[in-house]
Design a protein around this motif. Structure first.
Motif, mmCIF file in Angstrom:
data_model
loop_
_atom_site.group_PDB
_atom_site.id
_atom_site.type_symbol
_atom_site.label_atom_id
_atom_site.label_comp_id
_atom_site.label_asym_id
_atom_site.label_seq_id
_atom_site.Cartn_x
_atom_site.Cartn_y
_atom_site.Cartn_z
ATOM 1 N N GLU A 40 11.186 58.045 32.559
ATOM 2 C CA GLU A 40 12.440 58.645 33.006
ATOM 3 C C GLU A 40 13.615 57.978 32.287
ATOM 4 N N CYS A 41 14.470 58.779 31.703
ATOM 5 C CA CYS A 41 15.595 58.248 30.926
ATOM 6 C C CYS A 41 16.802 57.997 31.823
ATOM 7 N N ASN A 42 16.985 56.740 32.175
ATOM 8 C CA ASN A 42 18.122 56.369 33.012
ATOM 9 C C ASN A 42 18.873 55.152 32.456
ATOM 10 N N MET A 43 18.678 54.877 31.169
ATOM 11 C CA MET A 43 19.354 53.760 30.516
ATOM 12 C C MET A 43 20.203 54.301 29.357
ATOM 13 N N TYR A 44 21.196 53.509 28.959
ATOM 14 C CA TYR A 44 22.059 53.942 27.849
ATOM 15 C C TYR A 44 22.511 52.724 27.065
ATOM 16 N N CYS A 45 22.378 52.788 25.758
ATOM 17 C CA CYS A 45 22.777 51.695 24.877
ATOM 18 C C CYS A 45 24.209 51.937 24.406
ATOM 19 N N LEU A 46 25.111 51.019 24.738
ATOM 20 C CA LEU A 46 26.516 51.169 24.370
ATOM 21 C C LEU A 46 26.759 50.902 22.892
ATOM 22 N N ASP A 47 25.840 50.207 22.250
ATOM 23 C CA ASP A 47 26.000 49.902 20.830
ATOM 24 C C ASP A 47 25.518 51.038 19.934
ATOM 25 N N CYS A 48 24.457 51.712 20.344
ATOM 26 C CA CYS A 48 23.866 52.777 19.508
ATOM 27 C C CYS A 48 24.387 54.163 19.860
ATOM 28 N N THR A 49 24.642 54.399 21.152
ATOM 29 C CA THR A 49 25.108 55.711 21.656
ATOM 30 C C THR A 49 24.284 56.861 21.101
ATOM 31 N N ASN A 50 22.956 56.674 21.103
ATOM 32 C CA ASN A 50 22.083 57.716 20.544
ATOM 33 C C ASN A 50 21.272 58.417 21.624
ATOM 34 N N GLY A 51 21.864 58.562 22.815
ATOM 35 C CA GLY A 51 21.209 59.325 23.867
ATOM 36 C C GLY A 51 20.605 58.449 24.941
ATOM 37 N N PRO A 52 20.197 59.076 26.056
ATOM 38 C CA PRO A 52 19.586 58.333 27.162
ATOM 39 C C PRO A 52 18.248 57.718 26.773
ATOM 40 N N LEU A 53 17.934 56.588 27.365
ATOM 41 C CA LEU A 53 16.717 55.849 27.042
ATOM 42 C C LEU A 53 15.899 55.605 28.298
ATOM 43 N N CYS A 54 14.600 55.451 28.111
ATOM 44 C CA CYS A 54 13.753 55.017 29.219
ATOM 45 C C CYS A 54 13.596 53.498 29.120
ATOM 46 N N SER A 55 12.972 52.896 30.113
ATOM 47 C CA SER A 55 12.843 51.435 30.126
ATOM 48 C C SER A 55 12.011 50.926 28.954
ATOM 49 N N LEU A 56 11.076 51.741 28.471
ATOM 50 C CA LEU A 56 10.249 51.329 27.334
ATOM 51 C C LEU A 56 11.033 51.369 26.018
ATOM 52 N N CYS A 57 12.040 52.208 25.953
ATOM 53 C CA CYS A 57 12.854 52.300 24.740
ATOM 54 C C CYS A 57 13.701 51.052 24.535
ATOM 55 N N LEU A 58 13.947 50.311 25.600
ATOM 56 C CA LEU A 58 14.831 49.151 25.506
ATOM 57 C C LEU A 58 14.286 48.079 24.577
ATOM 58 N N SER A 59 12.984 48.092 24.329
ATOM 59 C CA SER A 59 12.401 47.097 23.423
ATOM 60 C C SER A 59 12.940 47.252 22.007
#
Length: 215
Positions: A40-59
């Motif tokens: 589930e995509c509920n994260m967002y990277c303020l540096d990349c701003t390339n769309g919502p991320l899931c917890s696994l994308c944070l790596s």
């Protein structure tokens, strides 16, 4: 100053990631990790701003500034403790959800303010408490932009026009709009008025059944 220049000046007031964040659609399934139960995509990277991320994308975003988006009544919110590190949220209404203060990302307009409400959002007119000006981050962006401020001033000047015919027309238009949102009580007919004024007598129970007869 032209419209484009004014818009560019307004954009400089905000971080480059804010408007893209408000346009994103969260809580969708991650395309890269669709097979995972944490997709589930509920994260967002303020540096990349390339769309919502899931917890696994944070790596893939180590040492980046990431924030978590949450939900309340099908609307996106973010905790005050997270967002205030990166953004001035002065004037935005805060709410307590699950023992944590949050702010809403985008507007949630109401059909009409509740009875007795004296403070509303300057953009979408949602009921607010205390001295807050906006109901969400999106409304704050719109509300303090020069383009929105100009529209508000033009509207106010039109209402205060000294021309009698224009003023009377504006008043009639405002009254008509109020009636469309506020259902009025229908007038009593002659029969209903007499029945409303008629004094009821003492009820007497019929000997058979539960019918009540009034005299």
């Amino acid at each position: 100053m032209g419209a484009t220049e004014a818009e560019e000046e307004t954009n400089k007031k905000w971080p480059s990631w804010l408007k893209p964040l408000l346009r994103e659609r969260f809580f969708v399934q991650c395309k890269l990790h669709a097979d995972s139960h944490k997709s589930e995509c509920n994260m967002y990277c303020l540096d990349c701003t390339n769309g919502p991320l899931c917890s696994l994308c944070l790596s893939f975003h180590k040492d980046h500034h990431a924030i978590q988006i949450r939900r309340s009544s099908y609307h996106d919110v973010i905790r005050v403790s997270e967002i205030q590190k990166f953004l001035d949220i002065t004037g935005v209404q805060t709410y307590v959800i699950n023992s944590a203060k949050v702010v809403f990302l985008n507007e949630r307009p109401q059909p009409r303010p509740g009875k007795g409400v004296i403070n509303t959002c300057e953009v979408c007119y949602r009921s607010l408490v205390d001295s807050f000006r906006f109901c969400s981050l999106g409304c704050k962006i719109s509300g303090i932009s020069k383009k929105f401020d100009k529209k508000r001033k033009d509207w106010t000047n039109n209402l205060s026009d000294s021309d009698d015919s224009y003023s009377s027309t504006s008043i009639r238009r405002l009254k008509k709009n109020d009636e469309s949102f506020t259902p009025s009580t229908p007038p009593l007919s002659a029969v209903n008025r007499r029945m409303a004024k008629r004094r009821k007598g003492i009820p007497h129970r019929a000997p058979f059944g539960g019918l009540i007869i009034e005299y």
